[in-house]
Design an enzyme around this catalytic site. Structure first.
Site: not given
Ligand code: IMP
Length: 429
Positions: A13, A41
Site C-alpha cells: 500500500d 493500485h
C-alpha cells in the site's frame, strides 16, 4: 531505453501505482510480475479515480502494452470484471498479454483461504481472502491449473476433474464444508476462458525481445518487500516474491536485463492484517495519519494500522532490492503535526539493533529508537518543487534519505499525477 522495477519498501500500500504511472508515461510495456488480486493500485488521472487489482497500471495508456506475467496468480472473474469496467468508462484495453504460465485462482482456493484462516484461530495471517496462498501452494505442489490450460477446453476439463476431486475430499473430510460442483465451475470458467484466450501467450519470449530491442519496460511490483515470502516478516507475509528480484523470477527476464530499481515508501508506515509492526501508533497520531491518509484497504476496505516511518525496516528493503532511488509518498499526510519521528534503530534490553531482525522472537521484543524533528503546519499539497516545501519538510526528506541510505528522488504531496515534487529526475529514468 531502460527496464525499471518499481517495488514497495514497506508492508504494501505504498502507492506504487502513482509511481508506476509516473515512470511509465513514456514506457512501451508495463508488467505485473507477482501476486494477484490481493493487490490494489489506485491511480488518479485528471480527477478520475481508477482502481486496479490484476491489470497493470499502464492499461490506461493506449500506447502501452500491458503484460500479466508468469509469476502472477489470476482470478479470471476479477480480470474480466476489470476489463469490462474500463471498457464501460471508455478505455478499451487492446494491448494486453497474459502469460500461459500464470496460475489460475479457482473457487476452491478462495474457500480454502477462508477455512485455513478460521482453522488458525488467533494465529491467523489476516489474509485478503482472495485465495492467493492456496493458489500459490498448488503451484509449488505442481497441482495448479495454468492459464494455457484454462483456455484449452479439453485440457481444462481434464485438469479440473483431477483437481476438484481432490479438493472436494479436503473440503468435506477435513473441513466438513460443502463440496463444489464440477459442472458449475467448468461452465463458469469456460466463459472466462473464451474472453481471455486471445491474450494468452508466451510473455517471457515477448519481454526478452522487447528488452533486447531497447524498449522501455516498467515492472510494477505488487505488495511490499516486508510481505515477501522469503525476505518478509514470515509467516505474516503474502505468498509471492514481492522483492525486485521477483521481476526476474516472475517474468523470465534475466537479472542483468534490469537497469534500475525504484523503491517506494510512505512518509510513515502502514500495515494491514496481522504481524509485527514496531513503530505502530495506537493513539491519536495514528488516527490522524489514518484519517488524513485515507488509510483503508483498496482491496478489502480494512482500516490500516499506522505508525512512524521505520528506517530500520526500509533499510532492509533498500538492501534486498538494491534500490537506486526512493520515492517518498504522502508527505502531505503528516503535515500539521507538532513533531515528526523517524525510527532509526531498535532497542532490545540494552542492545541497539540497526539491522532489521529476521528472527521473529527478537523482532517482537524490539522497541523503536526515534529521531524527533519539528513538524510543519503548512498545506503542502500544492508544492511542485523542493523550494515550495517548508524547511522542516525538506529536513524530513533529507533525514529519511540519510537514515535509509538511498536518495529520495521524488516526493508525493497528493494523489494526483501533478502533486509530485521531483528532486532527482535522473534517478527516475
Ligand atoms: P494474502 O496475500 O491475501 O494471502 O494475505 C497475506 C498478508 O499480506 C495479509 O496480512 C494481507 O493483509 C497482506 N497483504 C496482501 N496483499 C497486500 C497489499 O497489497 N497491501 C497490504 N497488505 C497486503
Amino acid at each position: 531505453m531502460p527496464t525499471i522495477v518499481v517495488v514497495g519498501m514497506q508492508w504494501g500500500d505504498e502507492a506504487k501505482g502513482k509511481i508506476v504511472d509516473y515512470v511509465s508515461q513514456d514506457a512501451d510495456i508495463v508488467v505485473r510480475y507477482n501476486g494477484g488480486n490481493n493487490a490494489g493500485h489506485t491511480v488518479v488521472v485528471d480527477g478520475e479515480v481508477f482502481k486496479f487489482h490484476t491489470l497493470p497500471v499502464g492499461a490506461l495508456n493506449p500506447r502501452v502494452t500491458s503484460v500479466i506475467a508468469d509469476g502472477v496468480v489470476i482470478d479470471p472473474a476479477v480480470l474480466v470484471g476489470e476489463l469490462d469496467s474500463l471498457a464501460a468508462r471508455g478505455y478499451k484495453v487492446e494491448n494486453l498479454r497474459i502469460s500461459g504460465n500464470a496460475h489460475v485462482i479457482m473457487p476452491y482456493h478462495k474457500v480454502l483461504d477462508r477455512l485455513e484462516e478460521e482453522q488458525k484461530g488467533a494465529g491467523k495471517i489476516g489474509t485478503t481472502g482472495r485465495g492467493i496462498g492456496p493458489c500459490y501452494a498448488d503451484k509449488v505442489s505442481r497441482t495448479g491449473i495454468r492459464m494455457a490450460e484454462l483456455v484449452d477446453p479439453d485440457q481444462f476439463g481434464t485438469r479440473l476433474h483431477q483437481c476438484i476431486a481432490l479438493k472436494n475430499k479436503l473440503l468435506t473430510r477435513v473441513y466438513g464444508a460443502q463440496p463444489l460442483n464440477e459442472a458449475d465451475v467448468f461452465a463458469e470458467y469456460e466463459t472466462y476462458a473464451e474472453r481471455l484466450a486471445p491474450y494468452v501467450q508466451d510473455t517471457a519470449f515477448f519481454l526478452h525481445k522487447c528488452a533486447k530491442q531497447g524498449k522501455k519496460v516498467v515492472f510494477e511490483g505488487a505488495h511490499g518487500t516486508l510481505l515477501d515470502i522469503d525476505h518478509g516478516t514470515y509467516p505474516y507475509v503474502t505468498s509471492s516474491h514481492t522483492v525486485a528480484g521477483g521481476a526476474c523470477i516472475g517474468t523470465g527476464l534475466g537479472p542483468t536485463m534490469i537497469h534500475r530499481v525504484i523503491g517506494v515508501a510512505k512518509s510513515y508506515t502502514t500495515r494491514v492484517g496481522e504481524g509485527w509492526f514496531p513503530t505502530e501508533l495506537q493513539d491519536e497520531t495514528g488516527d490522524y495519519i489514518r484519517e488524513r491518509g485515507k488509510e483503508y484497504g483498496t482491496t478489502t476496505g480494512r482500516p490500516r494500522r499506522c505508525g512512524w516511518f521505520d528506517a530500520v525496516a526500509v533499510r532492509l528493503s533498500a538492501r534486498v532490492n538494491a534500490a537506486d532511488a526512493m520515492a517518498l509518498i504522502s508527505l502531505d499526510v503528516i503535515s500539521g503535526l507538532d513533531k515528526v519521528r523517524v525510527c532509526s534503530a531498535y532497542r532490545n534490553d540494552h542492545r541497539i539493533i540497526c539491522d532489521f531482525p529476521t528472527d521473529p522472537v527478537l523482532l517482537k521484543e524490539c522497541i523503536p529508537v526515534y529521531d524527533e524533528m519539528p513538524g510543519w503546519k503548512e498545506d503542502i499539497s500544492g508544492a511542485r518543487t523542493l523550494d515550495d516545501l517548508p524547511v522542516y519538510a525538506r529536513d524530513y526528506l533529507e533525514h529519511v534519505s540519510q537514515a535509509v541510505g538511498v536518495p529520495v528522488a521524488l516526493a508525493s504531496v497528493g494523489r494526483s499525477r501533478e502533486q509530485t515534487v521531483v528532486l532527482r529526475p535522473e534517478l527516475l529514468k
